[in-house]
Design an enzyme around this catalytic site. Structure first.
Site, PDB file in Angstrom:
ATOM      1  N   GLU A 144       0.834  -1.199   0.000  1.00  0.00           N
ATOM      2  CA  GLU A 144       0.000   0.000   0.000  1.00  0.00           C
ATOM      3  C   GLU A 144       0.869   1.249   0.000  1.00  0.00           C
ATOM      4  OE1 GLU A 144      -3.255   2.243   2.914  1.00  0.00           O
ATOM      5  OE2 GLU A 144      -1.907   0.718   3.710  1.00  0.00           O
ATOM      6  N   GLU A 241     -11.251   2.604   7.043  1.00  0.00           N
ATOM      7  CA  GLU A 241     -10.112   2.972   7.868  1.00  0.00           C
ATOM      8  C   GLU A 241     -10.124   4.481   8.073  1.00  0.00           C
ATOM      9  OE1 GLU A 241      -5.609   1.326   7.977  1.00  0.00           O
ATOM     10  OE2 GLU A 241      -5.970   2.850   6.450  1.00  0.00           O
TER      11      GLU A 241
END
Length: 266
Positions: A144, A241
């Site tokens: 990521e 998130e």
């Protein structure tokens, strides 16, 4: 195709002890959960919460080193290969126990004592090793890109860099975690970035700049983004998130439509 949202229990329901967050997420309609790290808990404790609440364990991170003192992953760090291997072994054990099919491999902070190319070589080697290990177990390793405004010095700092590494390693068990918040902070142009990178993407996360709040509180037009993902046929999980601007359940108005359509555990 309905979108599947997972509650990130490291960000949501922080008024509750960690193990109590599973039930809270299920009560709000989530069918999946993710979080940063499970390693402070016995896997059996987490398995009980997953089973009791009919939840899928979607994702968690490999141990990222001394997180409290600024470490943000080991996979690119020269001289830390043995520790990285131990973190991979540990994560595989947890993933196997929890039935988790995705692991996020954090890159770490740029080591300015070596050249970037040397650090990149270490990173590539560790990712290939990870992908081969995951392949045997039906797990996908994810990388990521993280914006360096929020995480100064993070080695994997752009979607283009992540895509180039994945394409170079060319292993089916190494794929991209596309965090829309980080992409917006780093590059913008989310819709076109998604379309370009879609073949590599196996997990998405959401939050809204500038304050990393819920999707309907910030600068990104998330209804447009979610319609795009549906139209493009995205069938993976989307991790929530974000830092709630109020109590977590109060910040889920945007999600009611999607959680009502969520399929059973998968």
């Amino acid at each position: 195709m309905p979108l599947n949202f997972a509650a990130n229990l490291s960000f949501l329901y922080q008024d509750l002890p960690f193990l109590d967050r599973f039930a809270a997420a299920a009560d709000d309609g989530f069918k999946g959960v993710e979080y940063l790290f499970p390693y402070a808990f016995d896997p059996d404790e987490i398995i009980t919460r997953l089973n009791d609440n009919d939840l899928t364990q979607v994702l968690f991170n490999l141990w990222a080193g001394d997180f409290e003192n600024g470490e943000r992953g080991l996979s690119s760090l020269p001289g830390r290969e043995v520790e990285f291997q131990a973190s991979l072994d540990q994560a595989i054990d947890f993933a196997t126990a929890l039935g988790c099919k995705r692991l996020h491999v954090m890159a770490g902070i740029r080591d300015t004592t070596v050249t970037k190319e040397k650090q990149l070589t270490v990173y590539r080697n560790n990712l290939l090793k990870t992908a081969k290990t995951c392949e045997r177990l039906g797990i996908t390793a994810l990388i990521e890109p993280i914006n360096t405004k929020d995480m100064p010095g993070y080695f994997l700092d752009s979607a283009s860099m992540a895509a180039a590494i994945i394409e170079e390693i060319n292993h089916p068990n190494l794929r991209l975690q596309f965090d829309i918040y980080h992409v917006q902070r780093t590059d913008g142009d989310i819709a076109n970035q998604y379309k370009r990178l879609a073949p590599l993407i196996r997990h998405i996360q959401v939050a809204n700049p500038p304050n990393r709040h819920e999707p309907d509180n910030g600068e990104i037009n998330y209804p447009f983004i979610f319609d795009l993902l549906e139209a493009e046929g995205y069938d993976g999980w989307i991790g929530c998130e974000y830092a709630p601007s109020a109590g977590t359940s109060e910040t889920l108005k945007w999600a009611h439509r999607y959680l009502a359509q969520a399929p059973e555990k998968h």
